[in-house]
Design a protein around this motif. Structure first.
Motif, mmCIF file in Angstrom:
data_model
loop_
_atom_site.group_PDB
_atom_site.id
_atom_site.type_symbol
_atom_site.label_atom_id
_atom_site.label_comp_id
_atom_site.label_asym_id
_atom_site.label_seq_id
_atom_site.Cartn_x
_atom_site.Cartn_y
_atom_site.Cartn_z
ATOM 1 N N ALA A 181 0.849 -1.199 0.000
ATOM 2 C CA ALA A 181 0.000 0.000 0.000
ATOM 3 C C ALA A 181 0.884 1.249 0.000
ATOM 4 O O ALA A 181 0.643 2.210 -0.744
ATOM 5 C CB ALA A 181 -0.928 -0.006 1.219
ATOM 6 N N GLY A 182 1.944 1.216 0.831
ATOM 7 C CA GLY A 182 2.878 2.340 0.856
ATOM 8 C C GLY A 182 3.598 2.501 -0.472
ATOM 9 O O GLY A 182 3.793 3.619 -0.955
ATOM 10 N N GLU A 183 3.976 1.393 -1.082
ATOM 11 C CA GLU A 183 4.673 1.461 -2.376
ATOM 12 C C GLU A 183 3.775 2.050 -3.458
ATOM 13 O O GLU A 183 4.235 2.840 -4.292
ATOM 14 C CB GLU A 183 5.137 0.050 -2.780
ATOM 15 C CG GLU A 183 6.289 -0.464 -1.928
ATOM 16 C CD GLU A 183 6.598 -1.939 -2.169
ATOM 17 O OE1 GLU A 183 7.634 -2.413 -1.669
ATOM 18 O OE2 GLU A 183 5.786 -2.633 -2.830
ATOM 19 N N HIS A 184 2.513 1.665 -3.459
ATOM 20 C CA HIS A 184 1.588 2.210 -4.457
ATOM 21 C C HIS A 184 1.372 3.706 -4.234
ATOM 22 O O HIS A 184 1.303 4.482 -5.192
ATOM 23 C CB HIS A 184 0.254 1.456 -4.433
ATOM 24 C CG HIS A 184 0.318 0.112 -5.106
ATOM 25 N ND1 HIS A 184 1.115 -0.910 -4.662
ATOM 26 C CD2 HIS A 184 -0.306 -0.369 -6.219
ATOM 27 C CE1 HIS A 184 0.982 -1.961 -5.465
ATOM 28 N NE2 HIS A 184 0.121 -1.656 -6.414
ATOM 29 N N ALA A 185 1.264 4.123 -2.966
ATOM 30 C CA ALA A 185 1.087 5.547 -2.658
ATOM 31 C C ALA A 185 2.309 6.342 -3.110
ATOM 32 O O ALA A 185 2.184 7.438 -3.677
ATOM 33 C CB ALA A 185 0.844 5.723 -1.166
ATOM 34 N N ALA A 186 3.491 5.789 -2.868
ATOM 35 C CA ALA A 186 4.722 6.487 -3.254
ATOM 36 C C ALA A 186 4.847 6.571 -4.776
ATOM 37 O O ALA A 186 5.177 7.619 -5.333
ATOM 38 C CB ALA A 186 5.934 5.758 -2.658
ATOM 39 N N ALA A 187 4.549 5.460 -5.451
ATOM 40 C CA ALA A 187 4.667 5.439 -6.914
ATOM 41 C C ALA A 187 3.678 6.397 -7.570
ATOM 42 O O ALA A 187 3.970 6.988 -8.614
ATOM 43 C CB ALA A 187 4.446 4.015 -7.435
ATOM 44 N N ALA A 188 2.511 6.551 -6.952
ATOM 45 C CA ALA A 188 1.487 7.435 -7.517
ATOM 46 C C ALA A 188 1.697 8.890 -7.099
ATOM 47 O O ALA A 188 1.063 9.783 -7.655
ATOM 48 C CB ALA A 188 0.093 6.957 -7.091
ATOM 49 N N GLY A 189 2.528 9.118 -6.107
ATOM 50 C CA GLY A 189 2.771 10.480 -5.647
ATOM 51 C C GLY A 189 1.553 11.124 -5.012
ATOM 52 O O GLY A 189 1.283 12.310 -5.226
ATOM 53 N N VAL A 190 0.803 10.359 -4.228
ATOM 54 C CA VAL A 190 -0.401 10.911 -3.601
ATOM 55 C C VAL A 190 -0.023 11.795 -2.415
ATOM 56 O O VAL A 190 1.075 11.693 -1.857
ATOM 57 C CB VAL A 190 -1.373 9.800 -3.138
ATOM 58 C CG1 VAL A 190 -1.745 8.907 -4.320
ATOM 59 C CG2 VAL A 190 -0.774 8.961 -2.010
ATOM 60 N N LEU A 245 0.732 -0.383 9.506
ATOM 61 C CA LEU A 245 1.059 1.042 9.414
ATOM 62 C C LEU A 245 2.573 1.236 9.335
ATOM 63 O O LEU A 245 3.070 2.030 8.527
ATOM 64 C CB LEU A 245 0.484 1.775 10.635
ATOM 65 C CG LEU A 245 0.760 3.272 10.730
ATOM 66 C CD1 LEU A 245 0.112 4.033 9.572
ATOM 67 C CD2 LEU A 245 0.253 3.830 12.071
ATOM 68 N N ALA A 246 3.303 0.494 10.146
ATOM 69 C CA ALA A 246 4.767 0.613 10.131
ATOM 70 C C ALA A 246 5.326 0.192 8.775
ATOM 71 O O ALA A 246 6.254 0.821 8.250
ATOM 72 C CB ALA A 246 5.366 -0.251 11.250
ATOM 73 N N GLU A 247 4.773 -0.872 8.202
ATOM 74 C CA GLU A 247 5.221 -1.304 6.856
ATOM 75 C C GLU A 247 4.989 -0.210 5.822
ATOM 76 O O GLU A 247 5.858 0.084 4.992
ATOM 77 C CB GLU A 247 4.446 -2.556 6.417
ATOM 78 C CG GLU A 247 4.895 -3.851 7.039
ATOM 79 C CD GLU A 247 4.287 -5.062 6.318
ATOM 80 O OE1 GLU A 247 3.577 -4.867 5.302
ATOM 81 O OE2 GLU A 247 4.527 -6.190 6.768
ATOM 82 N N ALA A 248 3.796 0.395 5.873
ATOM 83 C CA ALA A 248 3.452 1.424 4.884
ATOM 84 C C ALA A 248 4.381 2.629 5.022
ATOM 85 O O ALA A 248 4.819 3.212 4.022
ATOM 86 C CB ALA A 248 1.994 1.842 5.044
ATOM 87 N N LYS A 249 4.701 2.987 6.260
ATOM 88 C CA LYS A 249 5.554 4.163 6.494
ATOM 89 C C LYS A 249 6.979 3.946 5.997
ATOM 90 O O LYS A 249 7.675 4.904 5.670
ATOM 91 C CB LYS A 249 5.547 4.514 7.986
ATOM 92 C CG LYS A 249 4.264 5.211 8.422
ATOM 93 C CD LYS A 249 4.329 5.617 9.887
ATOM 94 C CE LYS A 249 3.156 6.515 10.250
ATOM 95 N NZ LYS A 249 3.157 6.907 11.669
#
Ligand SMILES: [Zn+2]
Ligand SMILES: [Zn+2]
Length: 261
Positions: free
Chosen positions: A212-221, A239-243
């Motif tokens: 989920a974090g990787e997708h957010a970073a790749a999309a630049g949200v 949450l820690a994984e996403a961060k």
């Protein structure tokens, strides 16, 4: 826009939350994103279901659509409706199989299913990959995700702001493309990246917190909201994984939370 979390428990209701359901207020319009187990009851605290302008069903797993049967009962049999429900069937944006699936869910016997179609109170509008619509004063777009059944992510743009809701999906480029530059990504994070006991998680079903974090970073949200965490996992771990993968603001949603988009 305002996003009200009605239910966010992944894969079914849990002790602290109904299944998936989010009320999205778009100006003076109201759109419901998914209607999983118990979400209809939570909706009543915020809005008379007769005041909904549309229902979005990301896909047809029970934790995202099981309360549609109760919504049909409410609209069909309420003794004091504010308007004749049959004069204004509720638009339901959903995968093409929705009429058949929801009819089977509603009608308990073959005899009932032979005559039931729900069209007196629901108006089905099938969604497909790259679907787009100008509705509710907003621009709506959808992309197909990766899941055991057909599942769609939704992008809503209104007043210069944007929200993307992942629905249920495994890792996919389509979610990154749809979420590109969005202000908020409401994204499923169903399990830890490594399965309990070690090894990979099942392929083609869900995202881990890290993904989920990787997708957010790749999309630049601009902001990531994690959801769809089942009751058997610790949200803090996901949450820690996403961060670790995304350095923008991240939160785990909870029932009753309201987010200004
Ligand atoms: Zn689900
Ligand atoms: Zn699902």
């Amino acid at each position: 826009m305002d996003l009200v979390v009605l239910g966010c428990s992944g894969s079914g209701p849990g002790p602290r939350s109904p299944g998936s359901g989010y009320l999205l207020r778009i100006g003076d319009r109201a759109m419901l994103l998914d209607l999983g187990n118990g979400a209809l009851g939570a909706l009543h605290r915020y809005l008379d279901p007769f005041r909904l302008d549309a229902l979005w069903l990301s896909h047809l797993h029970p934790d995202h659509c099981s309360d549609v049967s109760s919504l049909v009962v409410y609209r069909r049999y309420h003794p004091y409706p504010p308007y004749p429900p049959c004069s204004r069937p509720l638009p339901v944006y959903a995968p093409p199989e929705a009429p058949e699936r929801l009819r089977a869910q509603y009608a308990a016997s073959a005899r009932e299913r032979a005559v039931e179609d729900l069209s007196d109170v629901l108006e089905f509008r099938p969604v497909s990959d790259h679907w787009a619509s100008e509705s509710l004063g907003a621009a709506l777009r959808a992309r197909r995700g990766v899941h055991p059944c057909e599942s769609f992510a939704l992008r809503v743009e209104h007043g210069g702001r944007s929200l993307v809701y992942s629905g249920d999906t495994a890792a996919c480029d389509s979610l990154v493309e749809l979420a590109r530059g969005a202000d908020v990504l409401l994204c499923e994070a169903t399990w830890p990246h490594e399965a309990p006991g070690g090894g990979p998680q099942p392929v083609g079903v869900h995202l881990s917190g890290r993904e989920a974090g990787e997708h957010a970073a790749a999309a630049g949200v601009g902001r990531l909201l994690l959801t769809h965490i089942p009751c058997w996992y610790d949200a803090d771990d996901l949450l820690a994984e996403a961060k670790e993968a995304y350095d923008g603001p991240v939160d785990v949603v909870a029932p009753g939370a309201v987010y200004r988009i």
